[in-house]
Design a protein around this motif. Structure first.
Motif, PDB file in Angstrom:
ATOM      1  N   GLY A 102     -23.735  12.238   7.663  1.00  0.00           N
ATOM      2  CA  GLY A 102     -22.286  12.114   7.533  1.00  0.00           C
ATOM      3  C   GLY A 102     -21.805  12.687   6.216  1.00  0.00           C
ATOM      4  O   GLY A 102     -22.585  13.152   5.379  1.00  0.00           O
ATOM      5  N   MET A 103     -20.493  12.648   6.005  1.00  0.00           N
ATOM      6  CA  MET A 103     -19.841  13.011   4.752  1.00  0.00           C
ATOM      7  C   MET A 103     -20.425  14.303   4.150  1.00  0.00           C
ATOM      8  O   MET A 103     -20.457  15.317   4.804  1.00  0.00           O
ATOM      9  N   VAL A 161     -25.356  16.088  13.562  1.00  0.00           N
ATOM     10  CA  VAL A 161     -23.968  16.034  13.105  1.00  0.00           C
ATOM     11  C   VAL A 161     -23.057  16.349  14.281  1.00  0.00           C
ATOM     12  O   VAL A 161     -23.122  17.443  14.845  1.00  0.00           O
ATOM     13  N   GLU A 162     -22.222  15.390  14.638  1.00  0.00           N
ATOM     14  CA  GLU A 162     -21.329  15.582  15.788  1.00  0.00           C
ATOM     15  C   GLU A 162     -20.139  16.462  15.424  1.00  0.00           C
ATOM     16  O   GLU A 162     -19.720  17.318  16.205  1.00  0.00           O
ATOM     17  N   PHE A 209     -23.364  21.421   9.255  1.00  0.00           N
ATOM     18  CA  PHE A 209     -22.357  22.107  10.068  1.00  0.00           C
ATOM     19  C   PHE A 209     -22.350  23.614   9.800  1.00  0.00           C
ATOM     20  O   PHE A 209     -22.153  24.415  10.706  1.00  0.00           O
ATOM     21  N   MET A 210     -22.574  24.014   8.548  1.00  0.00           N
ATOM     22  CA  MET A 210     -22.516  25.437   8.190  1.00  0.00           C
ATOM     23  C   MET A 210     -23.680  26.238   8.766  1.00  0.00           C
ATOM     24  O   MET A 210     -23.587  27.446   8.934  1.00  0.00           O
ATOM     25  N   ASN A 211     -24.812  25.571   9.048  1.00  0.00           N
ATOM     26  CA  ASN A 211     -25.893  26.169   9.820  1.00  0.00           C
ATOM     27  C   ASN A 211     -26.291  27.562   9.325  1.00  0.00           C
ATOM     28  O   ASN A 211     -26.192  28.551  10.029  1.00  0.00           O
ATOM     29  N   GLY A 212     -26.755  27.607   8.082  1.00  0.00           N
ATOM     30  CA  GLY A 212     -27.185  28.878   7.505  1.00  0.00           C
ATOM     31  C   GLY A 212     -27.746  28.602   6.131  1.00  0.00           C
ATOM     32  O   GLY A 212     -28.504  27.638   5.948  1.00  0.00           O
TER      33      GLY A 212
END
Length: 537
Positions: A362-363, A310-311, A370-373
């Protein structure tokens, strides 16, 4: 905020009813395979005496599933809920619930005949009081043992076909954590490590959006029942074009801990939360279900994720492209579906090309990564309260697509979708029962709306509402301050006037000479007409 947190703690001490359908978690109910609890209002199963519902046989569809899950009779979720129950309450009219004690979504009142439309709002547009209320309600739900439900900690086989019930008490919040785990867990084929991973009864296929819509509606309803606040609605986080986690502040979902960036700030109430059902790999290795025990603190480290996967967070342009896709689902209706609105919104279709099996997420999926947890695990993601805000916004995109393309219910697939996703399949693990196709309809039909989908005049009213509420909360203080200010101003003015008079009088007396004899002009000339005028010399 702390007064409300204290209130929440006190409410946790209120005695709760130990049910499951606690009524349906007993040996007797499992052996009879009947889940038709008594409604307290009339003392009859399903409220039958007053016509709220009746206990009936469960009818499951026989349409073929897709090839993704090649087994039959190995998983308790197959043909839900027949492994556990073949008779449940079927409610009449606007009544709903496992005992027909509740109202259908969008209906209120003792007789469920009051129609209301709720509005879900952007969390960043809530007033301070609304933010405090949200955090307080979430914490109350986390700390309060569920009155209505327990969760299964063993398979039906491990329960010896119902003779040895295996259930656990969890909080109202954690019931929903467990539900999300249970619907997405691997299929246990027997023995340690012997699992089937390519199965999910709520993800990777058409039911992804309807299932999560029902999930949010039940969660919203549970908070209302727990707090007595029938006006409560789930807020959403509009993450389009966000550079980071806008809601990761201590007055909302919790900032980072300065000691450990993967934990939450001690200033957030969520830093004390403990997660459950978050160790998917461990369960698979042992070939067991989650036992609903605590598994450590809530974790989150937004932005420090795998950039190859995820960029960045999704953009407005990607949301617009996703909404432009005309087909709800396509092909095998799984992660490989091309030009599929569902697959692209879920995050396995590229949000710029619409092609499935994308190497990037995506989406919807992008935000989880992104939240990485805790959020980055499908099975354990609902442990993080951001899950609710995130899925409310995903649901709003689903709603926008439904309004733009106005599909008929028949466009939802009848057959050949991955197991659990055909139109008439009962959603796992909901009791009361819901079919997937029933929620392929507008949110307005279910009694709720999104503030950013309102017309222009309504959006304007919504945008100023928090400020008006804040003003309403502070106007007594402003009035009091104004009165106090007026009294102080008058007092100062009076003091100045008195001081001035004393000052002038003092200086007059200091420099004045005694008057020996006034000059009295007796002449009748023009200069002597003002006979009362005196002066000192």
């Amino acid at each position: 905020m702390w007064p409300l947190v204290v209130i929440s703690f006190m409410l946790c001490l209120v005695p709760s009813y130990q049910q499951f359908p606690r009524f349906c978690a007993t040996r007797e109910a499992l052996l009879s395979k009947e889940c038709c609890p008594v409604w307290e209002g009339d003392g009859s199963p399903c409220g039958a005496s007053l016509g709220r519902g009746s206990c009936q046989d469960v009818k499951v569809p026989d349409h073929p599933d897709g090839p993704q899950y090649p087994f039959s009779g190995l998983d308790d979720r197959e043909k839900w809920p027949l492994v556990f129950y073949n008779r449940t309450c079927q409610c009449a009219g606007n009544f709903m619930g496992f005992s027909c004690a509740d109202c259908k979504f969008g209906y209120f009142g003792v007789n469920c005949n009051e129609r209301r439309e709720s509005v879900r709002r952007n969390i960043l547009h809530l007033s301070r009081a609304e933010k405090i209320r949200l955090v307080s309600y979430l914490n109350l739900a986390k700390q309060t043992i569920s009155r209505d439900y327990v969760v299964a900690t063993g398979t039906y086989q491990e329960m010896e076909n119902g003779s040895n019930p295996m259930f656990a008490d969890v909080s109202s919040y954690d019931v929903f954590v467990w539900m999300h785990y249970y619907v997405s867990r691997n299929a246990l084929l027997g023995g340690p490590g012997n699992v089937w991973t390519n199965v999910d009864f709520a993800h990777w296929a058409p039911a992804f959006l309807p299932w999560h819509r029902v999930y949010l509606l039940h969660w919203e309803q549970e908070i209302r029942k727990l707090t007595g606040d029938m006006s409560f609605t789930i807020p959403y986080w509009d993450w389009r074009d966000a550079k980071g986690c806008d809601v990761c502040t201590d007055d909302l979902m919790g900032d980072r801990s300065p000691q450990d960036p993967s934990l939450l700030s001690p200033g957030s109430i969520f830093s004390s939360w403990r997660v459950l059902c978050s160790r998917a790999e461990d369960y698979s290795n042992r070939g067991v279900l989650c036992d609903a025990g605590e598994e450590g603190p809530l974790r989150r480290n937004p932005g420090n994720h795998n950039r190859n996967l995820v960029e960045r967070l999704p953009t407005s342009a990607e949301v617009a492209f996703t909404l432009s896709l005309t087909n709800y689902d396509t092909g095998a209706m799984d992660r490989g579906a091309n030009m599929s609105f569902r697959n692209t919104l879920e995050g396995f279709g590229d949000p710029q090309t619409g092609l499935g099996n994308s190497s990037h997420r995506g989406m919807h999926a992008a935000l989880h990564v992104f939240m990485n947890g805790s959020m980055s695990s499908v099975q354990g993601s609902a442990n993080d309260p951001i899950f609710i805000l995130h899925h409310a916004f995903v649901d709003s995109i689903y709603e926008q697509w439904l309004r733009r393309h106005t599909p008929s219910p028949s466009e939802y697939p009848d057959s050949d979708a991955p197991i659990g996703h055909n139109g008439d399949y009962h959603m796992v693990p909901f009791l009361p029962l819901h079919r997937n196709r029933e929620f392929f309809i507008s949110s307005k039909d279910l009694g709720y709306e999104y503030s950013h989908l309102l017309d222009a005049s309504q959006r304007l009213a919504e945008s100023v509402r928090p400020f008006l509420e804040e003003l309403q909360n502070v106007w007594p203080w402003l009035l009091l301050a104004g009165l106090c200010g007026g009294i102080v101003a008058v007092s100062i003015a009076a003091a100045v006037l008195i001081s001035k008079r004393r000052y002038v009088s003092k200086w007059k007396n200091l420099f004045a000479l005694p008057e020996r004899q006034p000059l009295i002009w007796s002449s009748d000339t023009e200069e002597t007409k003002h006979s009362d005028y005196q002066t000192t010399i």
